[in-house]
Design a protein around this motif. Structure first.
Motif, PDB file in Angstrom:
ATOM      1  N   PHE A 121       0.843  -1.192   0.000  1.00  0.00           N
ATOM      2  CA  PHE A 121       0.000   0.000   0.000  1.00  0.00           C
ATOM      3  C   PHE A 121       0.883   1.250   0.000  1.00  0.00           C
ATOM      4  CE2 PHE A 121      -2.212  -3.620   1.596  1.00  0.00           C
ATOM      5  CZ  PHE A 121      -3.419  -3.566   0.907  1.00  0.00           C
ATOM      6  N   VAL A 122       0.692   2.076  -1.023  1.00  0.00           N
ATOM      7  CA  VAL A 122       1.579   3.221  -1.282  1.00  0.00           C
ATOM      8  C   VAL A 122       0.774   4.502  -1.093  1.00  0.00           C
ATOM      9  CG1 VAL A 122       3.075   4.335  -2.966  1.00  0.00           C
ATOM     10  CG2 VAL A 122       2.852   1.829  -2.961  1.00  0.00           C
ATOM     11  N   ASN A 123       1.217   5.343  -0.175  1.00  0.00           N
ATOM     12  CA  ASN A 123       0.456   6.570   0.110  1.00  0.00           C
ATOM     13  C   ASN A 123       1.243   7.841  -0.200  1.00  0.00           C
ATOM     14  OD1 ASN A 123       2.258   6.384   2.229  1.00  0.00           O
ATOM     15  ND2 ASN A 123       0.809   7.105   3.782  1.00  0.00           N
ATOM     16  N   ASN A 124       2.264   7.731  -1.082  1.00  0.00           N
ATOM     17  CA  ASN A 124       3.042   8.930  -1.431  1.00  0.00           C
ATOM     18  C   ASN A 124       3.142   9.132  -2.938  1.00  0.00           C
ATOM     19  OD1 ASN A 124       4.694   6.696  -1.678  1.00  0.00           O
ATOM     20  ND2 ASN A 124       6.532   7.692  -0.884  1.00  0.00           N
ATOM     21  N   GLY A 125       2.083   8.728  -3.678  1.00  0.00           N
ATOM     22  CA  GLY A 125       1.975   9.139  -5.069  1.00  0.00           C
ATOM     23  C   GLY A 125       2.336   8.090  -6.096  1.00  0.00           C
ATOM     24  N   ILE A 126       1.983   8.421  -7.357  1.00  0.00           N
ATOM     25  CA  ILE A 126       2.155   7.453  -8.439  1.00  0.00           C
ATOM     26  C   ILE A 126       3.623   7.239  -8.794  1.00  0.00           C
ATOM     27  CG2 ILE A 126      -0.148   7.884  -9.371  1.00  0.00           C
ATOM     28  CD1 ILE A 126       1.130   9.510 -11.619  1.00  0.00           C
ATOM     29  N   GLU A 127       4.446   8.282  -8.684  1.00  0.00           N
ATOM     30  CA  GLU A 127       5.860   8.113  -9.023  1.00  0.00           C
ATOM     31  C   GLU A 127       6.535   7.138  -8.068  1.00  0.00           C
ATOM     32  OE1 GLU A 127       4.375  11.044  -8.770  1.00  0.00           O
ATOM     33  OE2 GLU A 127       4.553  11.983 -10.761  1.00  0.00           O
ATOM     34  N   SER A 128       6.204   7.248  -6.778  1.00  0.00           N
ATOM     35  CA  SER A 128       6.759   6.327  -5.791  1.00  0.00           C
ATOM     36  C   SER A 128       6.279   4.900  -6.060  1.00  0.00           C
ATOM     37  CB  SER A 128       6.353   6.749  -4.381  1.00  0.00           C
ATOM     38  OG  SER A 128       6.779   5.787  -3.426  1.00  0.00           O
ATOM     39  N   ALA A 129       4.987   4.756  -6.367  1.00  0.00           N
ATOM     40  CA  ALA A 129       4.458   3.425  -6.663  1.00  0.00           C
ATOM     41  C   ALA A 129       5.163   2.820  -7.870  1.00  0.00           C
ATOM     42  CB  ALA A 129       2.952   3.501  -6.909  1.00  0.00           C
ATOM     43  N   LEU A 130       5.403   3.637  -8.903  1.00  0.00           N
ATOM     44  CA  LEU A 130       6.062   3.132 -10.097  1.00  0.00           C
ATOM     45  C   LEU A 130       7.507   2.742  -9.808  1.00  0.00           C
ATOM     46  CD1 LEU A 130       6.008   2.453 -13.070  1.00  0.00           C
ATOM     47  CD2 LEU A 130       6.464   4.864 -13.589  1.00  0.00           C
TER      48      LEU A 130
END
Length: 200
Positions: free
Chosen positions: A112-121
């Motif tokens: 679960f990523v709560n610091n944006g799409i760039e971080s998730a990518l």
């Protein structure tokens, strides 16, 4: 570097889900009919199905994991797919609410990523270990990645249905340039692969 792909099934009028989505009916009215091709014609569409499930890591929005709604997590919720989801790879879920990873059978772990799409990518690229990263949906997540120019190939699976309302894929995406590279299909779906042309 891994390519970023996105496979989505849409209606002829561009909807990924029908109207009146709810937790008990996450694809909205008529939305489940979009995916008949996967279950009624799996052999005829084997290449497209293999393409969807060949990524080394996936990214999805909170609504795709848990249905419409916001707020803190129900910690008992483990997704729609039972104890062995079809991904068999790391899945990164975009959210505003932190949650520990959820490990499932068959190699799928939801992060679960709560610091944006760039971080998730970035996390998905590392986890994919050289394989492609797939943006699994839903519509809002796909729009964010398309608008940011972070998708290399968009694979639309177009069902011969008119939903009339619901969750539309390309609303607000802007001046997106797509180059079709392959077309195939059956009576229940037309598969179109597009290369996303980078902005000049």
């Amino acid at each position: 570097m891994n390519s970023v792909t996105c496979d989505l099934t849409v209606s002829l009028d561009g909807f990924l889900a029908g109207p009146h989505q709810s937790h008990s009916n996450p694809l909205g009215e008529g939305g489940e009919d979009l995916h008949r091709w996967q279950f009624e014609e799996p052999e005829a569409n084997a290449a497209a199905l293999q393409g969807i499930l060949s990524a080394g890591a996936y990214i999805m929005g909170r609504n795709m994991f848990a249905g419409p709604g916001a707020g803190p997590w129900d910690e008992d919720w483990r997704g729609w797919w039972g104890e062995e989801p079809p991904y068999h790879a790391p899945v990164f879920v975009l959210t505003h609410h932190p949650r520990p990873p959820v490990q499932m059978q068959g190699g799928t772990t939801f992060h679960f990523v709560n610091n944006g799409i760039e971080s998730a990518l970035a996390q998905a690229r590392e986890a994919a270990a050289g394989k492609d990263v797939a943006i699994a949906g839903g519509a809002e997540t796909a729009r964010q990645f398309l608008s940011a120019g972070l998708i290399d190939e968009l694979r639309l699976h177009i069902a011969p249905l008119i939903l009339g309302a619901g969750e539309r894929l390309l609303d607000g995406v802007g001046n997106l340039k797509l180059e079709p590279t392959e077309v195939s299909g059956t009576r229940l779906v037309t598969h179109v692969r597009y290369r996303v042309v980078p902005s000049a």
